[in-house]
Design an enzyme around this catalytic site. Sequence first.
Site, PDB file in Angstrom:
ATOM      1  N   HIS A  92       1.252  -4.230   0.814  1.00 52.74           N
ATOM      2  CA  HIS A  92       0.260  -4.459  -0.252  1.00 52.74           C
ATOM      3  C   HIS A  92       0.934  -4.832  -1.581  1.00 52.74           C
ATOM      4  O   HIS A  92       0.353  -4.592  -2.646  1.00 52.74           O
ATOM      5  CB  HIS A  92      -0.633  -3.228  -0.408  1.00 52.74           C
ATOM      6  CG  HIS A  92       0.078  -1.980  -0.847  1.00 52.74           C
ATOM      7  ND1 HIS A  92      -0.284  -0.719  -0.423  1.00 52.74           N
ATOM      8  CD2 HIS A  92       1.134  -1.789  -1.695  1.00 52.74           C
ATOM      9  CE1 HIS A  92       0.503   0.170  -0.994  1.00 52.74           C
ATOM     10  NE2 HIS A  92       1.368  -0.442  -1.772  1.00 52.74           N
ATOM     11  N   HIS A  99      -2.283   3.816  -6.781  1.00 54.29           N
ATOM     12  CA  HIS A  99      -1.016   3.940  -7.516  1.00 54.29           C
ATOM     13  C   HIS A  99      -1.293   4.360  -8.953  1.00 54.29           C
ATOM     14  O   HIS A  99      -0.843   3.725  -9.904  1.00 54.29           O
ATOM     15  CB  HIS A  99      -0.262   2.610  -7.513  1.00 54.29           C
ATOM     16  CG  HIS A  99       0.061   2.073  -6.159  1.00 54.29           C
ATOM     17  ND1 HIS A  99      -0.864   1.504  -5.324  1.00 54.29           N
ATOM     18  CD2 HIS A  99       1.239   2.001  -5.497  1.00 54.29           C
ATOM     19  CE1 HIS A  99      -0.282   1.108  -4.199  1.00 54.29           C
ATOM     20  NE2 HIS A  99       0.989   1.393  -4.275  1.00 54.29           N
ATOM     21  N   HIS A 117      10.950  -0.065   1.131  1.00 58.63           N
ATOM     22  CA  HIS A 117      11.163  -0.416  -0.278  1.00 58.63           C
ATOM     23  C   HIS A 117      11.326   0.816  -1.135  1.00 58.63           C
ATOM     24  O   HIS A 117      10.825   1.885  -0.813  1.00 58.63           O
ATOM     25  CB  HIS A 117      10.076  -1.332  -0.840  1.00 58.63           C
ATOM     26  CG  HIS A 117       8.673  -0.779  -0.941  1.00 58.63           C
ATOM     27  ND1 HIS A 117       7.929  -0.381   0.135  1.00 58.63           N
ATOM     28  CD2 HIS A 117       7.860  -0.621  -2.014  1.00 58.63           C
ATOM     29  CE1 HIS A 117       6.725   0.001  -0.258  1.00 58.63           C
ATOM     30  NE2 HIS A 117       6.659  -0.117  -1.569  1.00 58.63           N
ATOM     31  N   GLU A 149       5.067   4.810   2.460  1.00 57.10           N
ATOM     32  CA  GLU A 149       3.713   4.243   2.614  1.00 57.10           C
ATOM     33  C   GLU A 149       3.416   3.920   4.079  1.00 57.10           C
ATOM     34  O   GLU A 149       2.253   3.872   4.493  1.00 57.10           O
ATOM     35  CB  GLU A 149       3.572   2.963   1.779  1.00 57.10           C
ATOM     36  CG  GLU A 149       3.497   3.222   0.284  1.00 57.10           C
ATOM     37  CD  GLU A 149       3.424   1.942  -0.546  1.00 57.10           C
ATOM     38  OE1 GLU A 149       3.097   2.042  -1.723  1.00 57.10           O
ATOM     39  OE2 GLU A 149       3.728   0.837  -0.019  1.00 57.10           O
TER      40      GLU A 149
HETATM   41  C1  DHB Z   1       5.505  -3.048  -5.621  1.00 55.77           C
HETATM   42  C2  DHB Z   1       4.493  -2.128  -5.765  1.00 55.77           C
HETATM   43  C3  DHB Z   1       4.006  -1.448  -4.661  1.00 55.77           C
HETATM   44  O1  DHB Z   1       2.962  -0.575  -4.733  1.00 55.77           O
HETATM   45  C4  DHB Z   1       4.549  -1.647  -3.431  1.00 55.77           C
HETATM   46  O2  DHB Z   1       4.086  -0.902  -2.415  1.00 55.77           O
HETATM   47  C5  DHB Z   1       5.568  -2.595  -3.276  1.00 55.77           C
HETATM   48  C6  DHB Z   1       6.033  -3.286  -4.372  1.00 55.77           C
HETATM   49  C7  DHB Z   1       6.016  -3.787  -6.802  1.00 55.77           C
HETATM   50  O3  DHB Z   1       5.599  -3.487  -7.935  1.00 55.77           O
HETATM   51  O4  DHB Z   1       6.833  -4.660  -6.652  1.00 55.77           O
HETATM   52 FE    FE Z   2       2.612   0.562  -3.037  1.00 56.04          FE
END
Ligand code: DHB
Ligand code: FE
Length: 285
Positions: A12, A59, A194, A241
């Site tokens: 996402h 978030h 990530h 996540e």
């Molecule tokens: C970013 C934000 C998110 O919530 C995520 O799951 C992945 C990347 C971002 O800000 O780059």
């Molecule tokens: Fe996220």
Amino acid sequence: MSEVIWGLATSHVPSIGAAMDRGLTGDPLWAPLFDGYGPARDWLARNTPDVAILIYNDHANGVDLDIVPTFAIGTADRYRVADEGFGRRPVPDVDGAPEFSFHILESLMDEGFDLTVFQDLDVDHGFTVPLSVWTPDPGDAWPCPVIPIMVNVIHYPQPTAARCHALGKALGRAIAGFDGARTVGILGTGGMSHQLAGARAGFINPTFDHMFLEAIEKDPEKLAAMSREDYIRQAGSEGIELIMWLVMRGAMNEQVRKVHTVYHVPASNTAAGLALFDNRAARTA
Ligand code: DHB
Ligand code: FE
């Protein structure tokens, strides 16, 4: 009796939505990812369900960080697109399905999942980007009503992967027991590996991600057995996540048919993935 016809798991990353909103999908940086989405989008356009259920995390945009429900469900008849600081995305607000939401809520409560209830909820990129991955040109409305189910993946202690998988199984039973929708699509969102901040910011683990893409189809129990610390160690602090994909998978049959997968690095500083499964494995859509 309602039937889950498909499951769509997708990252996402907010910049995926921003790239679409700004007409950058053909840009050399973005084209490989959006080209990859093509076959899934084509298939989904031919298989629109009556209702979708979208498992996601907020978030700190729709809900303040001082209130972080472990599991929650929306029961509204409409969900506004949140303003995350750059104005609202130019995409439609989301129609809900309150009767179906209440049915799921009761059914999950009866099975021991005590969900928080949102009668009013703004949905952030965790919700709208997966909708855009599914339907790039929604026009005035998304293809069907969507029910939000929210999971805490941002505050320790997050629910275990096993609990998410069990929630998905109970959700599958709740769906099967509802008479008001014929077909249901289910979305599991977030990931892949990530980490956005701290000493490991930018951390990506393709070996783990490929294992996860394979196992979410064939061996979700293996993923459900991993601890939250395993997820954070191997997929990064935001890679946890991915436990939301297990809610989706739990609501599906043991055997599913893989329609399409995508894996691309990087989107923002995130590994982006998509996995689309037909839940009518024995039939062809
Ligand atoms: C970013 C934000 C998110 O919530 C995520 O799951 C992945 C990347 C971002 O800000 O780059
Ligand atoms: Fe996220």
